[in-house]
Design an enzyme around this catalytic site. Structure first.
Site, PDB file in Angstrom:
ATOM      1  CG  ASP A 127     -36.047  85.211  48.998  1.00 26.67           C
ATOM      2  OD1 ASP A 127     -35.287  85.169  49.820  1.00 26.67           O
ATOM      3  OD2 ASP A 127     -36.321  84.732  47.883  1.00 26.67           O
ATOM      4  CE  LYS A 148     -32.411  88.210  44.181  1.00 28.53           C
ATOM      5  NZ  LYS A 148     -32.455  88.047  42.572  1.00 28.53           N
ATOM      6  CG  MET A 196     -36.874  89.965  38.101  1.00 29.36           C
ATOM      7  SD  MET A 196     -35.811  88.717  38.458  1.00 29.36           S
ATOM      8  CE  MET A 196     -36.405  87.308  37.909  1.00 29.36           C
TER       9      MET A 196
END
Ligand code: SAH
Length: 289
Positions: A61, A83, A197
């Protein structure tokens, strides 16, 4: 990402350590879902490092320390599957399909994620897909940002004088919106909240918590790039959380609660940099005089 071929001796050392600790062999046709910790490469587990050194393929990642991948075997395939900037570079279904097909090709497949693979990291989705496909897998836990990252900011996730409860939540649902949560219960039930997040919706979350009865002056902190050289910590209040978040860098962990105040004495990283330590000893001398 460059693959460092000069790590042969290091890989041999990792192999010896793994044998000495009786760690499980990375069998062909298996998938290991491992966490690499929040950033500082020292926070990966020995089992995680062993997996990097033994894997044939590593799907990694974006929130991963590049240096760790240097321990991969020469010829190991390194695939970026993360991402960036909140955008999906890879679809989750493609990643899972890839894991299955690589395992069926009899590879040792390492799925390496930031933090802990099962904490807001979609590791469970991948594990469930593997289970459904009958692919054998192992889970290698990691240090999660919401615990280890806070520790690097000198903020204990629990402390008996401040909180017997902690709640971990995500400020970002699968649809990109603020998840529909029972904010009243969260506000009342947990003196400390740790938010992943949550930069985008920090202001909205704070408003919901205040509306549910939390004090606007309650301490909060935003820890960006926790455990890395560019770590920053903003100490703020619930009322100011939204504007502080808009000034923060990603990735960031948000923590709300009285435990934040312990950083005043526990900022060991600041002390190491000579800041807190110098300021405190000067203060103490003044007191004595
Ligand atoms: N599985 C990861 C979390 C993945 S979700 C874990 O257990 O830590 C990604 C979020 O984790 C980021 O948006 C941020 O909230 C947090 N995060 C990950 N690494 C971080 C770091 N080094 N510093 C601050 N927050 C981090």
């Amino acid at each position: 990402m460059p693959q460092d071929l000069t790590h042969a001796a290091d890989r041999a050392a990792i192999q010896r350590l793994s044998t000495a600790l009786n760690l499980p062999a990375f069998e062909k046709g298996w998938v290991w879902l491992a966490g690499a910790g929040p950033g500082d490469p020292g926070l990966i587990t020995v089992l995680g490092l062993h997996a990097i050194a033994a894997a044939d393929v590593i799907l990694y990642d974006s929130l991963l320390n590049d240096g760790l991948l240097g321990f991969a075997r020469p010829g190991a395939e390194l695939i970026f599957a993360g991402k960036r900037g909140g955008k999906h570079s890879c679809k989750q279904s493609d990643i899972s399909r890839n894991l299955i097909s690589l395992a069926h090709k009899d590879k040792r497949v390492l799925r390496l994620k930031g933090g802990d693979p099962l904490v807001f990291g979609r590791g469970a989705e991948e594990a469930l897909t593997l289970a459904e496909a009958g692919v054998p897998f192992r889970i290698v836990p990691g240090v999660t940002a919401g615990i280890g990252g806070l520790a690097y900011a000198g903020i204990p996730v629990t402390h008996r004088d401040t909180n017997h409860v902690v709640t971990f939540l995500t400020g970002h649902g699968a649809d990109g919106k603020l998840p529909e949560l029972d904010w009243v219960s969260i506000a009342r039930g947990s003196p400390t909240l740790v938010l992943y997040m949550a930069r985008k919706y920090a202001g909205e979350i704070a408003a919901k918590l205040i509306a549910a009865g939390r004090t606007p002056t309650e301490p909060a902190a935003i820890v960006s790039n926790a455990s890395l050289a560019d770590q920053t910590v903003q100490i703020t209040t619930l009322a100011e959380l939204g504007s502080a978040a808009s000034r923060s860098a990603a990735p960031a962990i948000v923590v709300i609660g009285e435990n934040v105040t312990l950083r005043e004495q526990m900022d060991w990283l600041g002390a190491l940099a000579g800041k807190t330590l110098l300021a405190k000893s000067r203060g103490a001398m003044k007191d004595v005089c």
